[in-house]
Scaffold this motif. Structure first.
Motif, PDB file in Angstrom:
ATOM      1  N   ASN A 238      38.284   0.667-113.536  1.00  0.00           N
ATOM      2  CA  ASN A 238      38.298   1.788-114.845  1.00  0.00           C
ATOM      3  C   ASN A 238      37.772   3.228-113.688  1.00  0.00           C
ATOM      4  N   ASP A 239      38.850   3.269-112.656  1.00  0.00           N
ATOM      5  CA  ASP A 239      38.592   4.394-111.880  1.00  0.00           C
ATOM      6  C   ASP A 239      40.169   5.361-112.077  1.00  0.00           C
ATOM      7  N   LEU A 240      40.015   6.550-112.333  1.00  0.00           N
ATOM      8  CA  LEU A 240      41.165   7.336-112.596  1.00  0.00           C
ATOM      9  C   LEU A 240      41.428   7.760-111.066  1.00  0.00           C
ATOM     10  N   ILE A 241      42.777   7.420-111.155  1.00  0.00           N
ATOM     11  CA  ILE A 241      43.632   7.897-109.590  1.00  0.00           C
ATOM     12  C   ILE A 241      44.792   8.966-110.044  1.00  0.00           C
ATOM     13  N   LYS A 242      44.572   9.840-109.179  1.00  0.00           N
ATOM     14  CA  LYS A 242      45.492  11.006-109.199  1.00  0.00           C
ATOM     15  C   LYS A 242      46.579  11.032-107.996  1.00  0.00           C
ATOM     16  N   ILE A 243      47.756  11.674-108.061  1.00  0.00           N
ATOM     17  CA  ILE A 243      48.652  11.476-107.013  1.00  0.00           C
ATOM     18  C   ILE A 243      49.101  12.949-107.055  1.00  0.00           C
ATOM     19  N   GLN A 244      49.361  13.395-105.711  1.00  0.00           N
ATOM     20  CA  GLN A 244      50.034  14.820-105.671  1.00  0.00           C
ATOM     21  C   GLN A 244      50.585  14.744-104.339  1.00  0.00           C
ATOM     22  N   GLY A 245      51.568  15.852-104.163  1.00  0.00           N
ATOM     23  CA  GLY A 245      52.367  15.589-102.867  1.00  0.00           C
ATOM     24  C   GLY A 245      52.838  17.057-102.590  1.00  0.00           C
ATOM     25  N   HIS A 246      53.226  17.409-101.435  1.00  0.00           N
ATOM     26  CA  HIS A 246      53.945  18.851-101.033  1.00  0.00           C
ATOM     27  C   HIS A 246      54.398  18.653 -99.587  1.00  0.00           C
ATOM     28  N   ALA A 247      55.394  19.443 -99.420  1.00  0.00           N
ATOM     29  CA  ALA A 247      56.240  19.348 -97.934  1.00  0.00           C
ATOM     30  C   ALA A 247      55.357  20.280 -97.049  1.00  0.00           C
ATOM     31  N   ILE A 248      55.179  19.701 -96.044  1.00  0.00           N
ATOM     32  CA  ILE A 248      54.240  20.297 -94.823  1.00  0.00           C
ATOM     33  C   ILE A 248      55.133  21.706 -94.177  1.00  0.00           C
ATOM     34  N   ASN A 249      56.500  21.304 -93.824  1.00  0.00           N
ATOM     35  CA  ASN A 249      57.190  22.226 -93.057  1.00  0.00           C
ATOM     36  C   ASN A 249      58.227  22.803 -93.633  1.00  0.00           C
ATOM     37  N   GLN A 250      58.061  23.085 -95.102  1.00  0.00           N
ATOM     38  CA  GLN A 250      59.273  23.514 -95.737  1.00  0.00           C
ATOM     39  C   GLN A 250      58.506  24.477 -96.979  1.00  0.00           C
ATOM     40  N   THR A 251      59.318  25.818 -97.064  1.00  0.00           N
ATOM     41  CA  THR A 251      58.683  26.719 -98.189  1.00  0.00           C
ATOM     42  C   THR A 251      58.480  25.895 -99.388  1.00  0.00           C
ATOM     43  N   ASN A 252      59.584  25.340 -99.936  1.00  0.00           N
ATOM     44  CA  ASN A 252      59.172  24.552-101.391  1.00  0.00           C
ATOM     45  C   ASN A 252      59.066  23.212-101.177  1.00  0.00           C
ATOM     46  N   ASP A 253      58.427  22.441-102.194  1.00  0.00           N
ATOM     47  CA  ASP A 253      58.516  21.127-101.996  1.00  0.00           C
ATOM     48  C   ASP A 253      59.597  20.379-102.298  1.00  0.00           C
ATOM     49  N   TYR A 254      60.625  20.730-103.229  1.00  0.00           N
ATOM     50  CA  TYR A 254      61.804  20.112-103.664  1.00  0.00           C
ATOM     51  C   TYR A 254      61.898  18.543-103.879  1.00  0.00           C
ATOM     52  N   PHE A 255      60.757  18.018-104.381  1.00  0.00           N
ATOM     53  CA  PHE A 255      60.563  16.748-104.767  1.00  0.00           C
ATOM     54  C   PHE A 255      59.612  16.428-105.881  1.00  0.00           C
ATOM     55  N   SER A 256      59.744  15.452-106.525  1.00  0.00           N
ATOM     56  CA  SER A 256      58.913  15.355-107.643  1.00  0.00           C
ATOM     57  C   SER A 256      58.352  13.844-107.841  1.00  0.00           C
ATOM     58  N   LEU A 257      57.107  13.710-108.419  1.00  0.00           N
ATOM     59  CA  LEU A 257      56.436  12.523-108.467  1.00  0.00           C
ATOM     60  C   LEU A 257      56.087  12.238-110.026  1.00  0.00           C
ATOM     61  N   PHE A 258      56.229  10.737-110.079  1.00  0.00           N
ATOM     62  CA  PHE A 258      56.119  10.113-111.658  1.00  0.00           C
ATOM     63  C   PHE A 258      55.802   8.863-111.492  1.00  0.00           C
ATOM     64  N   PRO A 259      54.644   8.462-111.912  1.00  0.00           N
ATOM     65  CA  PRO A 259      53.673   9.180-112.654  1.00  0.00           C
ATOM     66  C   PRO A 259      52.562   9.849-111.806  1.00  0.00           C
ATOM     67  N   VAL A 260      52.092  10.894-112.291  1.00  0.00           N
ATOM     68  CA  VAL A 260      51.199  11.548-111.530  1.00  0.00           C
ATOM     69  C   VAL A 260      49.426  11.157-111.395  1.00  0.00           C
ATOM     70  N   GLU A 261      49.215  10.197-112.348  1.00  0.00           N
ATOM     71  CA  GLU A 261      47.680   9.577-112.564  1.00  0.00           C
ATOM     72  C   GLU A 261      47.974   8.363-113.142  1.00  0.00           C
ATOM     73  N   TYR A 262      46.973   7.427-113.121  1.00  0.00           N
ATOM     74  CA  TYR A 262      46.865   6.301-113.861  1.00  0.00           C
ATOM     75  C   TYR A 262      45.114   5.774-113.599  1.00  0.00           C
ATOM     76  N   ALA A 263      44.851   5.049-114.852  1.00  0.00           N
ATOM     77  CA  ALA A 263      43.458   4.315-114.744  1.00  0.00           C
ATOM     78  C   ALA A 263      43.546   2.879-114.246  1.00  0.00           C
ATOM     79  N   THR A 264      42.743   2.412-113.456  1.00  0.00           N
ATOM     80  CA  THR A 264      42.800   0.863-113.138  1.00  0.00           C
ATOM     81  C   THR A 264      41.985   0.376-114.432  1.00  0.00           C
ATOM     82  N   THR A 265      42.652  -1.022-114.370  1.00  0.00           N
ATOM     83  CA  THR A 265      42.062  -1.823-115.373  1.00  0.00           C
ATOM     84  C   THR A 265      41.390  -3.060-114.565  1.00  0.00           C
ATOM     85  N   VAL A 266      41.879  -3.656-113.506  1.00  0.00           N
ATOM     86  CA  VAL A 266      41.411  -4.486-112.917  1.00  0.00           C
ATOM     87  C   VAL A 266      41.227  -4.232-111.381  1.00  0.00           C
ATOM     88  N   ALA A 267      40.489  -5.002-110.665  1.00  0.00           N
ATOM     89  CA  ALA A 267      40.296  -4.776-109.447  1.00  0.00           C
ATOM     90  C   ALA A 267      41.538  -4.759-108.536  1.00  0.00           C
TER      91      ALA A 267
END
Length: 735
Positions: free
Chosen positions: A340-369
């Protein structure tokens, strides 16, 4: 209080006497009010324990006292009313339930600081002295009877007879987080400065002041060394909050970090020093308390990636290559051991002005260990490595642990082949990339940028290890679609050294994918040659340099002046009189600027006023042709103009008989043939009398002849007057 800072102290015996128990911390501030009659705002930010504090100890007004630093002399006090009251937030709001509740209270007043008072070079300081602190504080002795003193130094508002503006640092609201025993904790205590001054941070023992449990609100006194709190045995500034990693502060950023080893409530203070141009101009103290509690054991999430075709998980020493035609998406896994923990995912490019990539999904809630989520990482069209340098992306998985989230970071290096986007090209109107230049001579050409994919592009220029403007080079950055162009111009300065090679890079950048780095540059080499400058030459249309002119002669004095320069340098043709201004004497001559050949006319119609009573006078005019090359060559010619007065005549020649019979012969007395006279003896008038002495004719105009058609014949007399001479005679009129 909108008023002058009060300069007379009043014993404040009627101040609220309720003990301000559970003062958590805070700091003073002073801020310049630009363009206001009340030029400064002085105030206090105070943090109050809302769970355990005495509500009656929350003042509606605080009194801030100001002293001169040199001798601790009192200057006055400010009565600052409460202007804001709000609850302190938490990094994770749901973590603060029932553990801590803190209120931030702000007091402030606009005041007029007068330059005649606040001009001492040693500066000033202000204090707020109030009792008492939390009785539950762990690391000091007798906490329930210990007072709080907030301190701030500020510079004079006038230095060396010049206005000196300054505002104290500004700090974000402190968050009311707590720390967990034996767990790392980070706390941002840093601020910013509106004047651009640099800030330095260090831990210090909190100040106690002179307020007591019996006198919780006293009139502050000046001091060079205020009392401090007394640490319990074993506590020093090196381990204010003891543990595996005692409390420390980053001297540059103000970031606090600690891994506490014991439960408790710990008070601490940070001194913030303010520097301008390396000189300390101010300081303040910030107090606060950190609660350390026993938290449930929390484990961070884990983010993993197994490259396609690999049997092992990715490590940061690998570079993932994505070829043209490969899938644009790949999968990473996120696991978390907590239910029952909420996990969020984020990301970015370090050596580039724009990220030019996407993530899916960006969060989820755990139901089991050890629940696992699969996240798709999809690369956009513009996620391309054009220079073979891999792009570094950072993926972060963050949970909802208390008091601060736990996280895991995965860094992946990706090299992705081009998708067919071609780099633009750069060309110039020059025949070669090597341009020979000479100091003082202009050079110009056009630079072109073109993109074969009809993308938008920009065209810019940059010197190698210098800016174009620093060498007075002119090139405007332009943007457009498919093709662009911009002109370059430069006049090499006189200090350009022969043999130097100056490099300028012109760059066309593809804007289809901003920050992609898809660009092409062309370097133009400017080679400085020796300047083959030839001096200009100047001549006049006169046969000889000396001009003689008799006043009264017709036509005046006119001639042409010509300047010639065989080079392409700009030349200046000018004239000046020796000891006189040309226009003051009525001389006309136009100074001219141009290239090649310049011609200007000299014109002068001198009159007797110039002679100033003299019979002769000489005037010399210097004509100069000067080029604007680095050597500044010139040529000069001088013309001397000699003016002379007419020679006065000792007698005049008039007829003694006239016959006004209308035959056109000897009908009139011809006056216009009278001598003109000189500057000192000029014609005044002519008078004619009959034999009985009666005036029958008078004129001041010698150009009007006397034709006696209406008078009888006989003998008449004339008198002709000049400035200094008089001529008399007689004539017979025959009819």
């Amino acid at each position: 209080m909108k008023n002058r800072l009060i300069l007379s102290f009043v014993l404040l015996l009627c101040i609220l006497q309720a003990r301000a128990t559970h003062i958590v911390g805070g700091q003073l501030f002073i801020t310049e009010n630009k363009n206001s009659a009340y030029n400064y705002k002085i105030g206090l930010t105070m943090y109050f324990d809302a769970l355990n504090g005495n509500p009656g100890a929350e003042d509606d007004v605080v009194y801030i006292y100001v002293f001169r630093k040199r001798d601790n002399a009192s200057v006055g006090y400010v009565s600052a009313p409460k202007i804001e009251r709000k609850n302190v937030t938490y990094t994770n709001p749901q973590c603060g339930i029932s553990l801590t509740e803190t209120i931030m209270i702000t007091y402030a007043s606009d005041v007029l600081l007068e330059s005649s008072v606040f001009n001492d070079p040693g500066g000033y300081y202000m204090v707020w002295d109030r009792c008492c602190r939390n009785a539950a504080i762990t690391n000091i002795k007798s906490p329930g009877t210990a007072g709080s003193l907030f301190y701030l130094e500020f510079p004079p508002i006038v230095k060396n007879s010049t206005s000196f503006s300054n505002s104290s640092p500004v700090f974000p609201a402190i968050q009311g987080d707590y720390a967990c025993v034996n767990s790392p904790f980070f706390f941002n205590f840093g601020g910013t400065d509106a004047d651009g001054d640099s800030l330095a941070y260090r831990l210090m023992t909190p100040l106690q002041g002179y307020s007591t449990q019996d006198r919780p609100s006293v009139q502050a006194i000046g001091s060079s060394s205020y009392p401090t709190l007394t640490w319990i045995d074993g506590i020093t500034n090196a381990n204010i909050i003891p543990g595996p990693q005692p409390l420390t502060v980053d001297a540059k950023t103000g970031m606090l970090s600690v891994t506490p080893g014991n439960l408790g409530l710990y008070v601490f203070a940070v001194q913030v020093d303010e520097f301008r141009n390396g000189v300390k101009i101010g300081t303040l103290t910030r107090d606060f308390q950190l609660k350390v509690v026993d938290c449930p054991k929390m484990s961070p999430p884990k983010i993993l990636f197994k490259p396609k075709g690999s049997s092992t998980f990715y490590n940061s020493n690998q570079i993932i290559t994505v070829k043209d035609g490969d899938p644009n998406c790949f999968e990473v896994m996120v696991t978390d051991p907590t239910i029952n923990d909420l996990i969020k995912i984020q990301g970015h490019a370090i050596n580039q002005t724009n990220d030019y990539f996407s993530l899916f999904p960006v969060e989820y809630a755990t139901t089991v260990a050890n629940d696992t989520m699969r996240v798709q990482v999809c690369l956009d069209e513009c996620f391309i490595t054009y220079d073979n340098r891999p792009i570094r992306i950072e993926l972060i998985a963050q949970d909802q642990s208390c008091p601060i989230p736990l996280m895991d970071t995965l860094v992946i290096y990706i090299r992705r082949e081009s998708s067919g986007n071609n780099a633009p090209v750069v060309t110039t109107s020059l025949q070669t990339d090597y341009v020979h230049v000479v100091a003082g001579t202009a050079v110009s050409f056009t630079v072109f940028g073109k993109d074969s994919d009809t993308d938008s592009l920009s065209l810019s220029g940059a010197g190698e290890n210098f800016t174009l403007s620093s060498k007075s080079m002119i090139f405007k950055t332009v943007s457009g679609k498919t093709s662009v162009q911009s002109g370059f111009s430069w006049v090499p300065p006189c200090n350009a050294l022969e043999g130097d090679t100056i490099k300028v890079d012109f760059t066309a950048e593809d804007l289809r994918c901003a920050g992609s780095g898809l660009k092409t540059s062309k370097t133009i080499y400017f080679i400085v040659d020796q300047s083959p400058n030839h001096p200009p030459a100047i001549t006049t249309s006169l046969v000889q340099a000396d001009v003689s002119y008799i006043l009264g002669a017709s036509g005046g004095i006119t001639f042409q002046v010509k300047a010639i320069d065989p080079d392409t340098n700009t030349i200046l043709l000018s004239a000046s009189g020796r000891g006189f201004q040309l226009n003051a004497l009525g001389i006309t001559f136009e100074n001219k600027t141009g290239t090649g050949q310049l011609i200007s006319d000299f014109t002068w119609f001198p009159d007797c006023a110039i002679m100033n009573g003299d019979t002769s006078h000489s005037f010399t005019v210097d004509f100069v042709a000067r080029d604007k090359s680095c050597t500044a060559s010139l040529d000069t010619i001088s013309v001397t103009i000699s003016l002379s007065d007419l020679e006065a005549k000792s007698e005049i020649d008039l007829p003694n008989v006239i016959t006004p019979n209308g035959d056109g012969k000897n009908d009139c007395l011809i006056l216009d043939e009278l001598p003109t006279g000189s500057c000192n003896d000029q014609f005044k008038d002519v008078t004619i009398f009959n034999r009985w002495g009666k005036q029958i004719y008078y004129s001041r105009d010698k150009t009007k002849n006397w034709c006696p058609n209406d008078i009888s014949g006989g003998y008449y007399y004339y008198v002709i007057k000049y400035t200094k001479s008089t001529y008399k005679g007689g004539l017979t009129v025959l009819k």
